[in-house]
Design a protein around this motif. Sequence first.
Motif, PDB file in Angstrom:
ATOM      1  N   SER A 181       6.049  11.344  13.468  1.00  0.00           N
ATOM      2  CA  SER A 181       7.137  10.514  12.928  1.00  0.00           C
ATOM      3  C   SER A 181       7.516  10.996  11.533  1.00  0.00           C
ATOM      4  CB  SER A 181       6.695   9.056  12.854  1.00  0.00           C
ATOM      5  OG  SER A 181       5.836   8.870  11.744  1.00  0.00           O
ATOM      6  N   ASN A 182       8.487  10.313  10.978  1.00  0.00           N
ATOM      7  CA  ASN A 182       8.969  10.674   9.651  1.00  0.00           C
ATOM      8  C   ASN A 182       8.512   9.662   8.609  1.00  0.00           C
ATOM      9  OD1 ASN A 182      10.178  12.799   8.596  1.00  0.00           O
ATOM     10  ND2 ASN A 182      12.271  12.248   9.174  1.00  0.00           N
ATOM     11  N   THR A 183       7.501   8.865   8.989  1.00  0.00           N
ATOM     12  CA  THR A 183       7.012   7.801   8.116  1.00  0.00           C
ATOM     13  C   THR A 183       6.462   8.373   6.813  1.00  0.00           C
ATOM     14  OG1 THR A 183       6.387   6.590  10.091  1.00  0.00           O
ATOM     15  CG2 THR A 183       5.422   5.828   8.028  1.00  0.00           C
ATOM     16  N   SER A 184       6.736   7.683   5.719  1.00  0.00           N
ATOM     17  CA  SER A 184       6.134   8.052   4.435  1.00  0.00           C
ATOM     18  C   SER A 184       4.956   7.115   4.202  1.00  0.00           C
ATOM     19  CB  SER A 184       7.129   7.855   3.298  1.00  0.00           C
ATOM     20  OG  SER A 184       8.334   8.501   3.609  1.00  0.00           O
ATOM     21  N   LEU A 185       3.898   7.663   3.634  1.00  0.00           N
ATOM     22  CA  LEU A 185       2.693   6.851   3.437  1.00  0.00           C
ATOM     23  C   LEU A 185       2.224   6.924   1.994  1.00  0.00           C
ATOM     24  CD1 LEU A 185      -0.004   5.398   4.458  1.00  0.00           C
ATOM     25  CD2 LEU A 185      -0.894   7.700   4.779  1.00  0.00           C
ATOM     26  N   VAL A 186       1.846   5.759   1.471  1.00  0.00           N
ATOM     27  CA  VAL A 186       1.094   5.736   0.217  1.00  0.00           C
ATOM     28  C   VAL A 186      -0.214   5.036   0.530  1.00  0.00           C
ATOM     29  CG1 VAL A 186       0.943   4.822  -2.126  1.00  0.00           C
ATOM     30  CG2 VAL A 186       3.131   5.653  -1.266  1.00  0.00           C
ATOM     31  N   LEU A 187      -1.319   5.697   0.257  1.00  0.00           N
ATOM     32  CA  LEU A 187      -2.601   5.025   0.448  1.00  0.00           C
ATOM     33  C   LEU A 187      -3.422   5.124  -0.816  1.00  0.00           C
ATOM     34  CD1 LEU A 187      -5.215   7.116   0.916  1.00  0.00           C
ATOM     35  CD2 LEU A 187      -4.180   7.368   3.122  1.00  0.00           C
ATOM     36  N   THR A 188      -4.253   4.112  -1.035  1.00  0.00           N
ATOM     37  CA  THR A 188      -5.166   4.171  -2.168  1.00  0.00           C
ATOM     38  C   THR A 188      -6.556   4.453  -1.624  1.00  0.00           C
ATOM     39  OG1 THR A 188      -5.935   1.897  -2.144  1.00  0.00           O
ATOM     40  CG2 THR A 188      -3.846   2.316  -3.268  1.00  0.00           C
ATOM     41  N   THR A 189      -7.343   5.137  -2.395  1.00  0.00           N
ATOM     42  CA  THR A 189      -8.683   5.475  -1.919  1.00  0.00           C
ATOM     43  C   THR A 189      -9.609   5.845  -3.073  1.00  0.00           C
ATOM     44  OG1 THR A 189      -9.914   6.907  -0.404  1.00  0.00           O
ATOM     45  CG2 THR A 189      -8.042   7.898  -1.489  1.00  0.00           C
ATOM     46  N   HIS A 190     -10.913   5.720  -2.804  1.00  0.00           N
ATOM     47  CA  HIS A 190     -11.919   6.236  -3.736  1.00  0.00           C
ATOM     48  C   HIS A 190     -12.424   7.583  -3.230  1.00  0.00           C
ATOM     49  CE1 HIS A 190     -13.374   2.196  -5.459  1.00  0.00           C
ATOM     50  NE2 HIS A 190     -12.327   1.937  -4.739  1.00  0.00           N
ATOM     51  N   TYR A 191     -12.000   7.934  -2.001  1.00  0.00           N
ATOM     52  CA  TYR A 191     -12.597   9.112  -1.361  1.00  0.00           C
ATOM     53  C   TYR A 191     -11.700  10.316  -1.502  1.00  0.00           C
ATOM     54  CZ  TYR A 191     -15.214   5.392   0.904  1.00  0.00           C
ATOM     55  OH  TYR A 191     -15.960   4.278   1.167  1.00  0.00           O
ATOM     56  N   MET A 192     -12.193  11.305  -2.233  1.00  0.00           N
ATOM     57  CA  MET A 192     -11.364  12.495  -2.402  1.00  0.00           C
ATOM     58  C   MET A 192     -11.141  13.191  -1.070  1.00  0.00           C
ATOM     59  SD  MET A 192     -13.813  15.359  -3.767  1.00  0.00           S
ATOM     60  CE  MET A 192     -15.273  15.721  -2.839  1.00  0.00           C
ATOM     61  N   GLU A 193     -12.119  13.100  -0.158  1.00  0.00           N
ATOM     62  CA  GLU A 193     -11.964  13.773   1.129  1.00  0.00           C
ATOM     63  C   GLU A 193     -10.791  13.170   1.913  1.00  0.00           C
ATOM     64  OE1 GLU A 193     -15.391  13.607   3.662  1.00  0.00           O
ATOM     65  OE2 GLU A 193     -14.471  15.038   5.058  1.00  0.00           O
ATOM     66  N   GLU A 194     -10.615  11.867   1.752  1.00  0.00           N
ATOM     67  CA  GLU A 194      -9.506  11.192   2.431  1.00  0.00           C
ATOM     68  C   GLU A 194      -8.166  11.711   1.905  1.00  0.00           C
ATOM     69  OE1 GLU A 194     -10.127   7.307   3.826  1.00  0.00           O
ATOM     70  OE2 GLU A 194      -8.581   6.503   2.517  1.00  0.00           O
ATOM     71  N   ALA A 195      -8.085  11.805   0.590  1.00  0.00           N
ATOM     72  CA  ALA A 195      -6.860  12.315  -0.033  1.00  0.00           C
ATOM     73  C   ALA A 195      -6.596  13.747   0.437  1.00  0.00           C
ATOM     74  CB  ALA A 195      -6.994  12.256  -1.551  1.00  0.00           C
TER      75      ALA A 195
END
Length: 309
Positions: A181-195
């Motif tokens: 899809s063309n969805t834009s995402l903003v997520l917050t995290t403490h995990y650098m691996e996730e980023a």
Amino acid sequence: MKPVIQLKSVHKAFQSVRAVNGIDLTVFEGQFTAILGPNGAGKTTLVEMIEGIQRPDSGEIRILGLEWKGNEKTLHHAIGLSLQETRFIDRLTVWETLRLFASFYDLGKDRVSEILETVNLQGKTGAYTMNLSGGQRQRLALALALINRPKVLLLDEPTTGLDPNARRDIWSILLDLKHRSNTSLVLTTHYMEEAEQLCDNIMIIDKGLVLREGTMDQLLSEDAAEKIIAFSFETPHPPCGDFDKKCPFPVYWDEKNGKGTILLSNIEGQLPQFLDFLNTRGFRIKNMECRRKTLDDLFTALTGRRLDE
Ligand SMILES: Nc1ncnc2c1ncn2[C@@H]1O[C@H](COP(=O)(O)OP(=O)(O)OP(=O)(O)O)[C@@H](O)[C@H]1O
Ligand SMILES: [Mg+2]
């Protein structure tokens, strides 16, 4: 590329706490952005302002070119979100919970079945939400965020507290979304691996301020030659006395894991110097590893703390 989220000089304070202290951010269509930061950095406050849940004291926020004021209905239909802590209604089943949310958007059973498959909860349709595992709860929260096929998705710590397998399940759902899809995402995290695994753009924040922003490569290539030496000694950690003062390189001690790290910009020249120092002081090395710098190391270099502290 079309910008879908635009923040200009956004501020928010709670009494004397400057939770968000002048942040700019642009997220383009289809882009995944991670807001990475330790406890209290201002991540939730920032995303809740983007979500229209909190109002900034000053600054500008536009979603799909629109301000929240006067455009609530349009924007509520265009975004999907999950909060840092999702509360479900205990005595509703997974199916009933999804049906309820679907009804807010005039969506029917077909969409509920479809989204159950997307988040792989088909086997749990009849379960009460209170009986779901942590990973299943997070997948249900994600299903609710995705049910209206949002253009903009905002997830506050979607995988915190999950074991590595449950975390990977969420990542694979999000990566699939990214490809399809063309969805834009903003997520917050403490995990650098996730980023690193999910996001094109990474913003490191602390104390309400942006410390660095860019792609993984941009963030780490600034000092591409730099290497991390992580070591531990047979003796207690950190060693007492004037080790830190006399050591030719600044040392970061991770007391929990009994490990020290130093950052070397010229490993061939500097490592012998470090080993000499250890040798003349009689330190016996138990373990030593040399590795590439990670986002976590960058964070430590910027703040003197580790992300998971
Ligand atoms: N409603 C509030 N009233 C007073 N202070 C608040 C409020 N909300 C947040 N804060 C403070 O603002 C700062 C930023 O909080 P925020 O929840 O945005 O951090 P965070 O990065 O999401 O942290 P965490 O990783 O723990 O979720 C903290 O110092 C917090 O105590
Ligand atoms: Mg938070």
